[in-house]
Design an enzyme around this catalytic site. Structure first.
Site, PDB file in Angstrom:
ATOM      1  N   ASN A  46     -25.034  26.696  38.853  1.00 40.04           N
ATOM      2  CA  ASN A  46     -26.148  26.191  38.050  1.00 40.04           C
ATOM      3  C   ASN A  46     -27.394  25.836  38.850  1.00 40.04           C
ATOM      4  OD1 ASN A  46     -24.068  24.198  38.830  1.00 40.04           O
ATOM      5  ND2 ASN A  46     -25.514  22.691  38.037  1.00 40.04           N
ATOM      6  N   HIS A  47     -27.240  25.508  40.147  1.00 40.69           N
ATOM      7  CA  HIS A  47     -28.414  25.130  40.948  1.00 40.69           C
ATOM      8  C   HIS A  47     -29.147  26.323  41.571  1.00 40.69           C
ATOM      9  CE1 HIS A  47     -28.390  20.820  40.677  1.00 40.69           C
ATOM     10  NE2 HIS A  47     -27.077  20.799  40.887  1.00 40.69           N
ATOM     11  N   HIS A  81     -18.112  23.746  42.168  1.00 41.13           N
ATOM     12  CA  HIS A  81     -19.049  22.901  41.408  1.00 41.13           C
ATOM     13  C   HIS A  81     -18.765  21.413  41.491  1.00 41.13           C
ATOM     14  CE1 HIS A  81     -21.940  21.523  38.400  1.00 41.13           C
ATOM     15  NE2 HIS A  81     -20.958  20.943  37.738  1.00 41.13           N
ATOM     16  N   HIS A  91     -17.418  28.831  38.687  1.00 39.37           N
ATOM     17  CA  HIS A  91     -18.198  27.619  38.925  1.00 39.37           C
ATOM     18  C   HIS A  91     -18.208  26.784  37.650  1.00 39.37           C
ATOM     19  CE1 HIS A  91     -21.146  25.561  41.451  1.00 39.37           C
ATOM     20  NE2 HIS A  91     -21.797  25.283  40.340  1.00 39.37           N
ATOM     21  N   HIS A 109     -17.413  19.690  43.940  1.00 34.06           N
ATOM     22  CA  HIS A 109     -17.558  19.202  45.314  1.00 34.06           C
ATOM     23  C   HIS A 109     -16.365  18.371  45.778  1.00 34.06           C
ATOM     24  CE1 HIS A 109     -22.233  19.738  45.531  1.00 34.06           C
ATOM     25  NE2 HIS A 109     -21.652  20.681  44.794  1.00 34.06           N
ATOM     26  N   ASP A 124     -18.964  24.563  47.806  1.00 32.14           N
ATOM     27  CA  ASP A 124     -20.417  24.328  47.816  1.00 32.14           C
ATOM     28  C   ASP A 124     -20.927  23.755  49.150  1.00 32.14           C
ATOM     29  OD1 ASP A 124     -19.393  24.648  45.237  1.00 32.14           O
ATOM     30  OD2 ASP A 124     -21.044  23.521  44.324  1.00 32.14           O
TER      31      ASP A 124
HETATM   32 FE   LIG Z   1     -22.593  22.361  43.803  1.00 33.25          FE
HETATM   33 FE   LIG Z   2     -22.887  23.446  40.439  1.00 30.24          FE
END
Ligand SMILES: [Fe+2]
Ligand SMILES: [Fe+2]
Length: 268
Positions: A67-68, A180, A155, A182, A8
């Site tokens: 998801n973002h 996801h 993810h 990080h 990410d």
């Molecule tokens: Fe992320």
């Molecule tokens: Fe995420």
């Protein structure tokens, strides 16, 4: 082929790490393709056309997400005109309100052809369609089309879900790389099916962004959120900028993974 996958990319700091490191890595590591997860690329939440441009200029071939992905509303327009950004394939299929974007892309360079599939887990996350079933259908389709090299960005929050999926598709895909959380895990390895076919795996590729932070966010904001249990406005940090990911070597003919190696670089 040799594929660099970056975890990410968070905010301005993450995009500056792309510019600083990716062009050199393409040369020094003789990379065929570069893939990066861009769900946090602009201010830590979502991605837009301008943010994506920084990825492409650095040499990224394809941006995956999670998801973002919907945090910037302009992303729907970008999906309509550029196939170099994908979102998890297991969003519900709805004829009446089709989900913008695609859940996979096929990259080609010279004789190398790579299908990239984006999926999202369901443990401690939104209840999308089953990533195992959707992933299985798409992988079956790629193989039927004789696309042997398949790379999956899974993810997800739970390491159990990522490991289970990787074992489920082991031998049928070239790589399953988690995103996801990080945080880069140290469990990179080659999984094998009964025939000996190999799949590269890591539970999480890590973050490309500011490491003096809580998963990319200004530390004080995150601490306050936990101390007070009140929502705090997300503010991306900007110090200790790092690039984390993996380099996966894949046999073009068979789609077998040959090796997986973690990459960690820091700017300051
Ligand atoms: Fe992320
Ligand atoms: Fe995420």
């Amino acid at each position: 082929m040799r594929v660099l996958f970056l975890g990410d990319v968070v905010a301005h700091a993450g995009r500056s790490a792309l510019r600083a490191f990716v062009p050199d890595l393409i040369r020094s590591e003789n990379l065929t393709f570069v893939i990066a997860n861009g769900e946090n690329a602009v201010n830590g939440k979502g991605i837009d056309e301008k943010g994506a441009q920084d990825f492409f200029e650095a040499g990224v071939d394809l941006i995956t997400s999670g998801n973002h992905i919907w945090d910037k509303k302009e992303v729907a327009d970008f999906f309509a005109k550029d196939r170099r950004l994908i979102r998890p394939a297991n969003y519900p299929h709805c004829e009446e309100f089709p989900t913008p974007g695609e859940g996979f892309a096929v990259l080609e360079k010279g004789k190398s052809k790579l299908a990239v599939l984006n999926l999202m887990g369901r443990v401690h996350m939104d209840a999308l369609d089953c990533p195992f079933a959707v992933g299985n259908d798409l992988i079956t389709r790629f193989l039927a089309e004789d696309i042997r090299c398949i790379f999956v960005d899974f993810h997800a929050e739970a390491s159990s879900e990522k490991q289970a999926f990787a074992h489920y598709v082991a031998g049928r895909v070239s790589a399953v790389v988690g995103t996801h959380t990080h945080v880069q895990t140290a469990d990179e390895r080659l999984l094998q099916d009964d025939t000996g076919a190999k799949t590269a795996y890591i539970t999480d590729a890590g973050m490309t962004g500011p490491y003096d932070s809580v998963i990319g966010m200004v530390k004080e904001k995150s601490i306050k959120r936990f101390l007070t249990k009140t929502p705090q406005r997300y503010e991306p940090a900007d110090k200790q900028i790092g690039l984390h990911g993996v380099i996966v070597e894949i046999d073009d003919e068979t789609g077998d993974a040959i090796s997986i190696r973690r990459v960690q670089k820091f700017l300051n």
